[in-house]
Design a protein around this motif. Structure first.
Motif, PDB file in Angstrom:
ATOM      1  N   ILE A 113       0.826  -1.203   0.000  1.00 42.90           N
ATOM      2  CA  ILE A 113       0.000   0.000   0.000  1.00 42.90           C
ATOM      3  C   ILE A 113       0.861   1.255   0.000  1.00 42.90           C
ATOM      4  O   ILE A 113       0.530   2.260  -0.643  1.00 42.90           O
ATOM      5  CB  ILE A 113      -0.966   0.004   1.227  1.00 42.90           C
ATOM      6  CG1 ILE A 113      -1.904   1.205   1.150  1.00 42.90           C
ATOM      7  CG2 ILE A 113      -0.183  -0.042   2.520  1.00 42.90           C
ATOM      8  CD1 ILE A 113      -2.841   1.179  -0.026  1.00 42.90           C
ATOM      9  N   GLU A 114       2.049   1.225   0.696  1.00 37.97           N
ATOM     10  CA  GLU A 114       2.907   2.401   0.730  1.00 37.97           C
ATOM     11  C   GLU A 114       3.468   2.708  -0.666  1.00 37.97           C
ATOM     12  O   GLU A 114       3.551   3.872  -1.069  1.00 37.97           O
ATOM     13  CB  GLU A 114       4.064   2.190   1.721  1.00 37.97           C
ATOM     14  CG  GLU A 114       3.642   2.081   3.179  1.00 37.97           C
ATOM     15  CD  GLU A 114       3.175   0.694   3.551  1.00 37.97           C
ATOM     16  OE1 GLU A 114       2.772   0.504   4.706  1.00 37.97           O
ATOM     17  OE2 GLU A 114       3.205  -0.216   2.678  1.00 37.97           O
ATOM     18  N   ILE A 115       3.868   1.651  -1.405  1.00 34.30           N
ATOM     19  CA  ILE A 115       4.399   1.848  -2.756  1.00 34.30           C
ATOM     20  C   ILE A 115       3.298   2.348  -3.683  1.00 34.30           C
ATOM     21  O   ILE A 115       3.513   3.229  -4.520  1.00 34.30           O
ATOM     22  CB  ILE A 115       5.013   0.540  -3.281  1.00 34.30           C
ATOM     23  CG1 ILE A 115       6.178   0.114  -2.378  1.00 34.30           C
ATOM     24  CG2 ILE A 115       5.490   0.705  -4.710  1.00 34.30           C
ATOM     25  CD1 ILE A 115       7.304   1.106  -2.316  1.00 34.30           C
ATOM     26  N   ILE A 116       2.102   1.777  -3.545  1.00 34.47           N
ATOM     27  CA  ILE A 116       0.976   2.210  -4.379  1.00 34.47           C
ATOM     28  C   ILE A 116       0.702   3.699  -4.172  1.00 34.47           C
ATOM     29  O   ILE A 116       0.542   4.460  -5.132  1.00 34.47           O
ATOM     30  CB  ILE A 116      -0.274   1.374  -4.061  1.00 34.47           C
ATOM     31  CG1 ILE A 116      -0.066  -0.092  -4.503  1.00 34.47           C
ATOM     32  CG2 ILE A 116      -1.502   1.962  -4.741  1.00 34.47           C
ATOM     33  CD1 ILE A 116      -1.219  -0.996  -4.128  1.00 34.47           C
ATOM     34  N   GLU A 117       0.657   4.131  -2.910  1.00 35.86           N
ATOM     35  CA  GLU A 117       0.361   5.529  -2.618  1.00 35.86           C
ATOM     36  C   GLU A 117       1.479   6.451  -3.127  1.00 35.86           C
ATOM     37  O   GLU A 117       1.203   7.523  -3.679  1.00 35.86           O
ATOM     38  CB  GLU A 117       0.167   5.713  -1.116  1.00 35.86           C
ATOM     39  CG  GLU A 117      -1.101   5.036  -0.584  1.00 35.86           C
ATOM     40  CD  GLU A 117      -1.261   5.230   0.911  1.00 35.86           C
ATOM     41  OE1 GLU A 117      -0.336   5.785   1.541  1.00 35.86           O
ATOM     42  OE2 GLU A 117      -2.312   4.822   1.450  1.00 35.86           O
ATOM     43  N   ALA A 118       2.738   6.027  -2.941  1.00 30.34           N
ATOM     44  CA  ALA A 118       3.855   6.855  -3.406  1.00 30.34           C
ATOM     45  C   ALA A 118       3.836   6.993  -4.932  1.00 30.34           C
ATOM     46  O   ALA A 118       3.979   8.102  -5.467  1.00 30.34           O
ATOM     47  CB  ALA A 118       5.187   6.266  -2.942  1.00 30.34           C
ATOM     48  N   ASN A 119       3.660   5.874  -5.651  1.00 29.91           N
ATOM     49  CA  ASN A 119       3.641   5.916  -7.111  1.00 29.91           C
ATOM     50  C   ASN A 119       2.439   6.689  -7.635  1.00 29.91           C
ATOM     51  O   ASN A 119       2.543   7.449  -8.606  1.00 29.91           O
ATOM     52  CB  ASN A 119       3.633   4.497  -7.681  1.00 29.91           C
ATOM     53  CG  ASN A 119       4.972   3.796  -7.497  1.00 29.91           C
ATOM     54  OD1 ASN A 119       5.923   4.392  -7.021  1.00 29.91           O
ATOM     55  ND2 ASN A 119       5.037   2.542  -7.866  1.00 29.91           N
ATOM     56  N   ARG A 120       1.286   6.503  -6.968  1.00 26.49           N
ATOM     57  CA  ARG A 120       0.085   7.230  -7.394  1.00 26.49           C
ATOM     58  C   ARG A 120       0.275   8.731  -7.198  1.00 26.49           C
ATOM     59  O   ARG A 120      -0.087   9.541  -8.074  1.00 26.49           O
ATOM     60  CB  ARG A 120      -1.122   6.731  -6.603  1.00 26.49           C
ATOM     61  CG  ARG A 120      -2.440   7.379  -6.997  1.00 26.49           C
ATOM     62  CD  ARG A 120      -3.571   6.751  -6.209  1.00 26.49           C
ATOM     63  NE  ARG A 120      -3.695   5.329  -6.541  1.00 26.49           N
ATOM     64  CZ  ARG A 120      -4.262   4.438  -5.735  1.00 26.49           C
ATOM     65  NH1 ARG A 120      -4.744   4.810  -4.561  1.00 26.49           N
ATOM     66  NH2 ARG A 120      -4.358   3.175  -6.114  1.00 26.49           N
ATOM     67  N   SER A 121       0.869   9.110  -6.073  1.00 25.58           N
ATOM     68  CA  SER A 121       1.115  10.537  -5.820  1.00 25.58           C
ATOM     69  C   SER A 121       2.087  11.111  -6.841  1.00 25.58           C
ATOM     70  O   SER A 121       1.907  12.237  -7.330  1.00 25.58           O
ATOM     71  CB  SER A 121       1.683  10.729  -4.404  1.00 25.58           C
ATOM     72  OG  SER A 121       0.751  10.269  -3.435  1.00 25.58           O
ATOM     73  N   PHE A 122       3.130  10.325  -7.187  1.00 28.26           N
ATOM     74  CA  PHE A 122       4.091  10.809  -8.181  1.00 28.26           C
ATOM     75  C   PHE A 122       3.436  10.970  -9.545  1.00 28.26           C
ATOM     76  O   PHE A 122       3.661  11.965 -10.236  1.00 28.26           O
ATOM     77  CB  PHE A 122       5.281   9.844  -8.266  1.00 28.26           C
ATOM     78  CG  PHE A 122       6.323  10.266  -9.263  1.00 28.26           C
ATOM     79  CD1 PHE A 122       7.282  11.209  -8.934  1.00 28.26           C
ATOM     80  CD2 PHE A 122       6.340   9.717 -10.540  1.00 28.26           C
ATOM     81  CE1 PHE A 122       8.240  11.611  -9.848  1.00 28.26           C
ATOM     82  CE2 PHE A 122       7.285  10.110 -11.470  1.00 28.26           C
ATOM     83  CZ  PHE A 122       8.243  11.061 -11.121  1.00 28.26           C
TER      84      PHE A 122
END
Length: 453
Positions: A215-224
């Protein structure tokens, strides 16, 4: 002062990266856990292993003693042969001149000797080799005669830690390989994010990052991804706004220019208004140049040697400038020729305005270009320098800030203070290095280092 956008990561930074830190931490954790596990197993299994091995030795010696004692003398030779061939047990007379070596030195042997002597007698002897023959040797008595009983070492398990060491080594190697795989999987999303960020900083539009995984990677990539989309929209809106500003401001300036020509004004007033209009137009041009993005997709192979010669030739037409060139042939780099030429023109104009010597109305400007290094380390070095009074060392850092002029330039200000800021912005977009320092002998030296082809 030195401003730099690195071309690549150094080996030292790679080794100190998150992958190696994660790998070494997991390796240290695995090694510590393995050491603690082996120690715990050794402590827990020590007593049961001693009891089992002691019972095995006592049982073999007792059965062999009973068989030899109760068998008929004429059958003992056949019995000894059966013990050797079927059970791997050998019995030899104990002689005084036997060459006896001490038993194996390990943590189990002292406790095994103690338990076996308690059952078979205090005079029971142990050895790891008798008369050059290796094995597990234990003595016993039949009446007044003494004998050696030799067991093959394979019958007595666990007397050394070689097997434990072997298994521990195998598990450690597998654990380190697992740590490498885990570190790679953990760092892969970060490497992708780093690459995408670097591409975006260089003016390229990166591919959308995958929105999957933890979930942390998903949120970081989505934000980027959202940030890239929003910044692209901002860039597009800014281009439209700047185009509108250029049209909306320069159209009234053109009308003012026409009205001044038609107005009944004195020559002095007309020249003053013309000068003001030209200055306003130049300031608008500086704003547009500063705001204009440099797209990496527009980069082509630029012949810097030819570009610098053309620019120097054009600048030499100015009445208050004397250009000196030292330009090497074959200097080529990837870039936007228009933007690079704008950079050189800005540097020449900056030197023309502020690089005059106090006793001369002509500005001496040196333009140099050289190619240094070889292969991947090949670089093009461009230098533009004047022979003026230079800049106080503690104020050099202020030169590249937008809308900033030093006190020495305020009296002749006819721009927005964006000349060197535009230079720095374009140089960074080209992934190059910019250095600003005072020239030996007086004046300011500005050096641009680009990756050569």
């Amino acid at each position: 002062m030195r401003m730099k956008l690195p071309f690549s990561l150094s080996l030292a930074s790679l080794k100190s990266g998150l992958f190696w830190r994660t790998f070494f931490l997991l390796g240290a954790l695995t090694t510590t856990s393995m050491t603690a596990w082996v120690g715990m197993i050794s402590v827990v299994q020590h007593e049961p292993q001693v009891q089992q091995l002691s019972a095995q030795v006592i049982s073999v010696v007792t059965i062999t003693h009973a068989a030899l004692t109760h068998s008929a003398p004429e059958l003992r030779r056949e019995l000894l042969f059966d013990l050797v061939s079927n059970e791997g047990i050998r019995v030899f007379p104990l002689e005084e001149d036997d060459k006896v070596e001490p038993p194996a030195d390990n943590a189990l042997m002292p406790d095994i000797e103690k338990l076996v002597r308690a059952k078979l007698g205090a005079d029971t002897r142990f050895s790891s080799k008798v008369n050059g023959v290796a094995g597990f040797w234990v003595s016993f008595n039949i009446d007044d005669d003494q004998y050696w009983l030799m067991l093959e070492r394979e019958r007595i398990r666990g007397l050394t830690g070689i097997q434990w060491l072997g298994w521990a080594s195998v598990v450690s190697i597998l654990s380190l390989l697992g740590a490498a795989v885990i570190s790679s999987l953990v760092n892969r999303p970060l490497r992708m994010l780093t690459k995408a960020t670097r591409d975006f900083a260089q003016g390229k539009r990166p591919e959308p990052l995958p929105e999957k995984g933890p979930i942390e990677i998903i949120e970081a990539n989505r934000s980027f991804n959202q940030m890239v989309d929003e910044l692209q929209q901002v860039e597009s809106d800014r281009a439209v706004i700047m185009a509108g500003i250029s049209h909306d401001l320069r159209t009234p300036l053109a009308r003012m220019q026409l009205e001044v020509e038609m107005a009944n004004l004195s020559d002095e007033a007309r020249e003053g208004i013309h000068s003001d209009i030209h200055q306003m137009d130049a300031i608008i041009g500086q704003f547009l140049d500063y705001a204009k993005p440099t797209e990496a997709s527009s980069f082509i192979n630029v012949d810097l040697s030819e570009l610098l010669r053309d620019t120097a030739h054009e600048a030499a037409r100015l009445p208050d400038v004397r250009i000196h060139t030292d330009i090497a042939d074959g200097a080529q780099a990837m870039g936007n020729a228009t933007d690079i030429k704008r950079v050189i023109n800005n540097l020449i104009e900056n030197a023309r305005r502020y690089g005059k010597t106090p006793d001369s109305d002509v500005t001496e400007i040196d333009i140099k270009c050289s190619v240094k290094g070889m292969h991947a380390a090949k670089r093009v070095v461009i230098e533009v320098q004047d022979h003026g009074v230079g800049v106080p060392p503690d104020q050099i850092e202020q030169l590249l800030k937008p809308f900033t002029r030093l006190d020495v330039a305020r009296s002749q200000a006819n721009g927005a203070g964006l000349g060197l800021a535009i230079v720095e912005r374009v140089v960074q977009r080209h992934g190059a290095e910019l250095q600003v320092r005072n020239r030996d002998g007086g004046g300011l030296l500005i050096q641009i280092t680009m990756k050569a082809l």
